[in-house]
Structure formats: C-alpha cells, structure tokens
Write a protein that holds these residues in place. Structure first.
Motif, PDB file in Angstrom:
ATOM      1  N   VAL A  38       0.286 -10.409   9.868  1.00 27.09           N
ATOM      2  CA  VAL A  38       1.428 -10.435  10.779  1.00 27.09           C
ATOM      3  C   VAL A  38       2.690  -9.880  10.124  1.00 27.09           C
ATOM      4  CG1 VAL A  38       2.975 -11.982  12.045  1.00 27.09           C
ATOM      5  CG2 VAL A  38       0.509 -12.334  12.155  1.00 27.09           C
ATOM      6  N   VAL A  39       2.946 -10.264   8.887  1.00 30.28           N
ATOM      7  CA  VAL A  39       4.215  -9.930   8.238  1.00 30.28           C
ATOM      8  C   VAL A  39       4.237  -8.517   7.686  1.00 30.28           C
ATOM      9  CG1 VAL A  39       5.727 -10.530   6.317  1.00 30.28           C
ATOM     10  CG2 VAL A  39       4.746 -12.323   7.723  1.00 30.28           C
ATOM     11  N   VAL A  40       3.184  -8.105   7.000  1.00 30.29           N
ATOM     12  CA  VAL A  40       3.178  -6.806   6.337  1.00 30.29           C
ATOM     13  C   VAL A  40       2.867  -5.719   7.372  1.00 30.29           C
ATOM     14  CG1 VAL A  40       2.037  -5.402   4.582  1.00 30.29           C
ATOM     15  CG2 VAL A  40       2.440  -7.823   4.163  1.00 30.29           C
ATOM     16  N   PRO A  41       3.677  -4.685   7.418  1.00 30.22           N
ATOM     17  CA  PRO A  41       3.375  -3.598   8.368  1.00 30.22           C
ATOM     18  C   PRO A  41       2.087  -2.890   7.965  1.00 30.22           C
ATOM     19  CG  PRO A  41       5.152  -2.967   6.918  1.00 30.22           C
ATOM     20  CD  PRO A  41       4.864  -4.415   6.623  1.00 30.22           C
ATOM     21  N   ASP A  42       1.398  -2.350   8.939  1.00 29.21           N
ATOM     22  CA  ASP A  42       0.117  -1.711   8.636  1.00 29.21           C
ATOM     23  C   ASP A  42       0.273  -0.311   8.062  1.00 29.21           C
ATOM     24  OD1 ASP A  42       1.089  -0.810  11.015  1.00 29.21           O
ATOM     25  OD2 ASP A  42      -0.858  -0.656  11.982  1.00 29.21           O
ATOM     26  N   SER A  43       1.439  -0.011   7.522  1.00 28.01           N
ATOM     27  CA  SER A  43       1.640   1.278   6.869  1.00 28.01           C
ATOM     28  C   SER A  43       1.027   1.293   5.474  1.00 28.01           C
ATOM     29  CB  SER A  43       3.137   1.599   6.768  1.00 28.01           C
ATOM     30  OG  SER A  43       3.787   0.625   5.988  1.00 28.01           O
ATOM     31  N   TRP A  48      -4.182  -2.564   2.772  1.00 27.33           N
ATOM     32  CA  TRP A  48      -3.675  -3.663   3.602  1.00 27.33           C
ATOM     33  C   TRP A  48      -4.815  -4.288   4.397  1.00 27.33           C
ATOM     34  CZ3 TRP A  48      -3.493  -3.798   9.031  1.00 27.33           C
ATOM     35  CH2 TRP A  48      -2.769  -4.868   9.569  1.00 27.33           C
TER      36      TRP A  48
END
Length: 79
Positions: A38-43, A48
């Motif tokens: 949820v927190v870490v962007p999927d970039s 990831w």
C-alpha cells in the motif's frame, strides 16, 4: 538421518510452547507485506513485487504451520 520418536516429541513440545510467538510473527509478516504493497509506489519494479510476495508467503506459511500443529494429536499423527 531418520527422525526418532524422541526427536519429534521434543520439537513438538518446543513448537507448542512457542506457537503464539510464531502466530504473531506470521501475522506481522502478512501485515508488513500489505503495508509495503500500500505505502510503497509500484515504481520499484520487480523487486517491489517480490518483496510483497515474499512477505505474504512467509507470513502465510508461518500461520499455516501453527494451524496445522493445533490440529495434530500429541502422538505426532494427524487426528
């Protein structure tokens, strides 16, 4: 090396004594996997996705181990 009956009873006792700790660790791994998703962007790319999948898998495996141990009889065979 074959497992002996005494070896299995010792590991079973240790597991029963620490099952709440293992359940907590499993729940923490699942929660951490969800938090990272949820927190870490999927970039972050594949790393990831692998981190999230690893956290979720480790947590679910720990929780499954605790659940299976709860349903086993003291003799070591499933009831």
């Amino acid at each position: 090396m074959a497992d002996t009956g005494s070896h299995r009873s010792v590991t079973g006792r240790v597991h029963r004594q620490h099952q709440w700790l293992l359940a907590f660790a499993g729940a923490a791994c699942v929660a951490f996997g969800i938090l990272v998703a949820v927190v870490v962007p999927d970039s972050g790319g594949p790393a990831w996705v692998m981190a999230v999948a690893g956290c979720l898998a480790a947590g679910l495996l720990l929780l499954a181990r605790v659940v299976l141990a709860r349903f086993r009889s003291p003799g070591g065979t499933p009831s």
